[in-house]
Structure formats: C-alpha cells, structure tokens
Design a protein around this motif. Structure first.
Motif, short mmCIF file in Angstrom:
data_model
loop_
_atom_site.label_atom_id
_atom_site.label_comp_id
_atom_site.label_asym_id
_atom_site.label_seq_id
_atom_site.Cartn_x
_atom_site.Cartn_y
_atom_site.Cartn_z
N LYS A 257 0.87 -1.18 0.00
CA LYS A 257 0.00 0.00 0.00
C LYS A 257 0.90 1.22 0.00
CE LYS A 257 -3.12 1.72 3.34
NZ LYS A 257 -4.16 1.42 4.29
N GLN A 258 0.65 2.09 -0.94
CA GLN A 258 1.39 3.34 -0.96
C GLN A 258 0.44 4.46 -1.32
OE1 GLN A 258 4.06 4.55 -3.98
NE2 GLN A 258 5.74 4.84 -2.56
N ASN A 259 0.38 5.47 -0.48
CA ASN A 259 -0.55 6.59 -0.66
C ASN A 259 -1.98 6.10 -0.89
OD1 ASN A 259 1.68 8.27 -0.49
ND2 ASN A 259 2.01 8.18 -2.71
N GLY A 260 -2.35 5.08 -0.11
CA GLY A 260 -3.73 4.59 -0.19
C GLY A 260 -4.01 3.69 -1.38
N LYS A 261 -3.00 3.45 -2.25
CA LYS A 261 -3.23 2.61 -3.43
C LYS A 261 -2.59 1.24 -3.27
CE LYS A 261 -3.70 5.88 -7.21
NZ LYS A 261 -2.66 6.77 -7.69
N LYS A 262 -3.21 0.21 -3.89
CA LYS A 262 -2.63 -1.13 -3.88
C LYS A 262 -1.73 -1.29 -5.10
CE LYS A 262 -6.44 -3.71 -1.73
NZ LYS A 262 -7.36 -4.84 -1.86
N SER A 273 8.78 3.66 2.16
CA SER A 273 7.51 4.30 2.52
C SER A 273 6.33 3.33 2.41
CB SER A 273 7.27 5.48 1.59
OG SER A 273 7.29 5.01 0.25
N GLU A 274 6.59 2.10 1.92
CA GLU A 274 5.48 1.17 1.64
C GLU A 274 5.26 0.17 2.76
OE1 GLU A 274 5.73 1.17 -3.23
OE2 GLU A 274 6.84 -0.35 -2.13
#
Ligand code: ADP
Ligand code: MG
Length: 377
Positions: A257-262, A273-274
């Motif tokens: 998940k990164q910035n709310g995205k899969k 950051s992930e």
C-alpha cells in the motif's frame, strides 16, 4: 483416547453438577459478540448436557486481563439457549444461585481471570472452584495449552473428563500428526515465534511449507530486503539459513500500500515508505498448484491483512482448497474469522477452534490441559 475419560461415555448425568470449562472467550466489540464459530460449539455442548438433565456451571475467561465481564456473552447466548449469569468469584462467593439450579439448567460464571489464582494455577483457587460441582469437564480446547487453575490444577480436586468438542479436536488433529502425502502446509498471520517450532517439525514430512502473511515479512527482513513499514517480528529468528531449504516457499510477489493505493511488486522492490499487506497472484497460483496435488493440507494464519480489505490471497487459497481433494485442516482465531467472513467455512474438512493450542498440540503432541486429564483418570 485411551487414558482420558470421555464424558460422552458416562451414562447417567441426571442431577449431576458439572463444572464445564467452555470456550466462552469470544471476540466482543462494543458489548456485542462478533464471532459465533466457537459459541455454536459451546451451545451444542450445553444442549447435550441439558438433554441429560445435568446442572451445568460453565466457566471461562474473557480477554486477557480479566477486566471484561462474561455477562455480555451470557446475554448473547441467552438469545438462543436459556442460561443465567452468576457473578461468582473467589471473593464474591455467594453460591445461592447455584444451589437453586434445577436439572437441565445452565449458569455461566463471571470471567475466571478476575480471580488472582486462575492464571497462577493456584491450588487454593482450583479447590474453591472444584467445590461448586460434582465433576469437572474440560471442553475448551482453545485454552488447553495454558497451565491455569481451571485447566490444570482443578483436576486434582474433582473427577475429571474430556468434553465432546475437545475430544474431537484431538481426534482430528491427530490426523495431521500422521499426514497423508503429499502434505502441504501454509503458514501466515503474525507472531512467527509461535509458529517456528512447527515449521521445523514439519519440514521433514511436508512437501512444501508456504510462508505467507506477515511471517514472510520477517524472512524478507532477515534476507536483507527493504520491508518498509511492514509488520515484522522484532527478534532475529535465524530465518536466513532456514530460507535455503527448498521446501520453504516465500511469496513470489507482494501487494503493498502506498498513498492509499494497492500495487503488486517483487519482494525485492519494496520501498521504505510502503507496507506489505498481502501477496500477489503469482504466489497464490503457486500455492494453488501445490494444493491441487496435495492429499493433506494444514493452514494457519491469513495471507494478508484481511480486516482492511487485503483478503485476495486468503480468498483464493481457500477457494483452491475447496477444489482440492485433499484432507484439509485450518485453525487460528483470525484464520477462522477470515474464512467465516468470506463464507468459505464449509470448504474445510476440519476447523480447529484453537490457535495457540492447535500449534502447541501439533508441535508437541501433548497439551497441559490434556495431560492433566490423563493423570486424573
Ligand atoms: P491466527 O489467529 O489465525 O493464528 P495470527 O494471529 O497469527 O493468525 O495472525 C493474524 C493477523 O495477521 C491478522 O490480524 C492479519 O490481518 C494479520 N496479517 C496477515 N498478513 C499480514 C500482513 N502482511 N501485514 C500485516 N498484518 C498481516
Ligand atoms: Mg490470532
């Protein structure tokens, strides 16, 4: 089960006061019971005793620290099966409600962990508890790995038996101890420390052991990969060496998940950051292939953080097991709650009510709660 006395074989239970260790330790959220899998089995046992005219004094803990009251669980059970809540503790030892019980009645006592002696396996507390009944029945497999007064010490003071749910657990899990081959093991979830002994034990007999969920993160970390913000075991568990064993299979791809995205990527591509929250489809396909060939499957621990929507790996593996002809066993509180949410509970040959108890029984072939019953019969 030769050495243990089974309550199911006792002929006359009319009017007998039964102290029943039952699995009433169920997830409660805002006063509401959120998982009925264990409770359904408890209620079946209640009904079994009711039919025979026994007086059941059900005892259990709820939560780990003894703060919560079992009244909320009693209220929930009461919607389908009449039970009374009795606030008995060693200090608040009014037994009048127990004395008034009629044949076929069931009472649920207050959370045992409100008594200081329970988790200390204190003989004095066990004795006080034992005095409430004529016999003791342990039907709570989920706590059988704990040396607590209502599990172990109590058997010294009163004739003791194994209950139907507990006996079935032992019978069914014994099959996994002598697995059909090929034997495929899937370990996910978290807390690798509790699962590592079983990984080592099954390595010689399993065809493959898939390490998924947060357990895989710990492997990745020890292999020197960047795991970002993922959940890992804090301690170093010597996993680098273990990963060289060809039977151990780690995820081929992961979902982060990164910035709310899969996003699906290679385990070596994770950024700081992930956060790894599931495995990808390449991994699931690999597991499914093995599952289709297997004759015996053991699964403990979800493949991803299913509570937050990362359930694809768990779902696909459960579906593959449904298609496979193998004998399948699944256990663990979160695993069972995941497949319950996904409505796949019928896909398995056996669903263990135990998490830690199942792991310990499979690792050691014994449990303190079972040994205590053996010594007393
Ligand atoms: P069980 O109760 O079935 O034995 P565990 O208690 O070991 O399972 O672990 C279950 C928990 O692990 C669940 O809350 C699940 O969300 C979590 N989990 C699985 N995979 C991951 C992951 N990649 N990252 C974070 N949590 C995970
Ligand atoms: Mg759990």
């Amino acid at each position: 089960m030769k050495e243990v006395k089974e309550i199911s074989k006792v002929k006359n239970l009319k009017g007998v006061r039964v102290i029943l260790r039952a699995s009433l330790n169920v997830p409660v959220k805002n006063g509401k019971v959120s998982d009925d899998f264990r409770l359904e089995k408890v209620i079946e046992t209640f009904r079994w005793f009711k039919k025979r005219g026994a007086k059941v004094i059900a005892v259990s803990h709820l939560g780990s620290d003894g703060h919560e009251s079992l009244k909320q669980v009693a209220d929930h059970v009461n919607k389908t099966t009449p039970v009374k809540f009795v606030s008995w503790t060693e200090k608040n030892s009014d037994v009048s409600a127990i004395e008034r019980m009629k044949d076929g009645d069931v009472v649920i006592l207050e959370n045992l962990r409100k008594n200081e002696g329970e988790m200390k396996n204190a003989p004095s507390f066990a004795k006080a508890l034992a005095k409430l009944g004529d016999i003791y029945v342990n039907d709570d497999f989920t706590v059988a790995h704990r040396k607590h007064a209502s599990v172990v010490a109590i058997t010294k003071f009163v004739p003791s038996y194994i209950g139907p749910v507990f006996a079935t657990e032992i019978k069914e899990l014994s099959k996994v101890l002598k697995p059909k081959k090929p034997f495929v093991v899937i370990f996910g979830g978290a807390k690798f420390e509790t699962k590592l002994p079983l990984v080592k034990k099954f390595l010689p007999i399993a065809e493959k052991i898939f390490i998924v969920g947060a357990l895989a993160n710990s492997f990745f970390k020890e292999l020197g990969y960047e795991v970002g913000q993922s959940l890992v075991d804090k301690k170093n568990l010597g996993l680098k060496k273990l990963s060289q064993n060809k039977k151990i299979v780690l995820p081929l791809d992961v979902v982060v998940k990164q910035n709310g995205k899969k996003m699906t990527k290679l385990p070596t591509e994770v950024l700081r950051s992930e956060i790894i929250l599931d495995n990808g489809q390449a991994t699931t396909r690999e597991i499914a292939k093995s599952v289709m060939r297997a004759k015996e499957i053991l699964w403990n621990g979800p493949l991803g953080k299913f509570e937050e929507g990362f359930f694809d790996g768990t779902l696909e593996v459960a579906r593959a097991i449904a298609k496979s002809r193998a004998h399948s066993t699944i256990g663990g509180g979160d695993s069972v709650s995941a497949i319950q949410k996904l409505k796949l509970i019928k896909n398995f040959n056996f669903i263990s009510t135990g998490g830690g108890a199942m792991l310990d029984y499979l690792a050691d072939g014994s449990l303190p709660g079972l040994d205590a019953l053996k010594r007393r019969s």
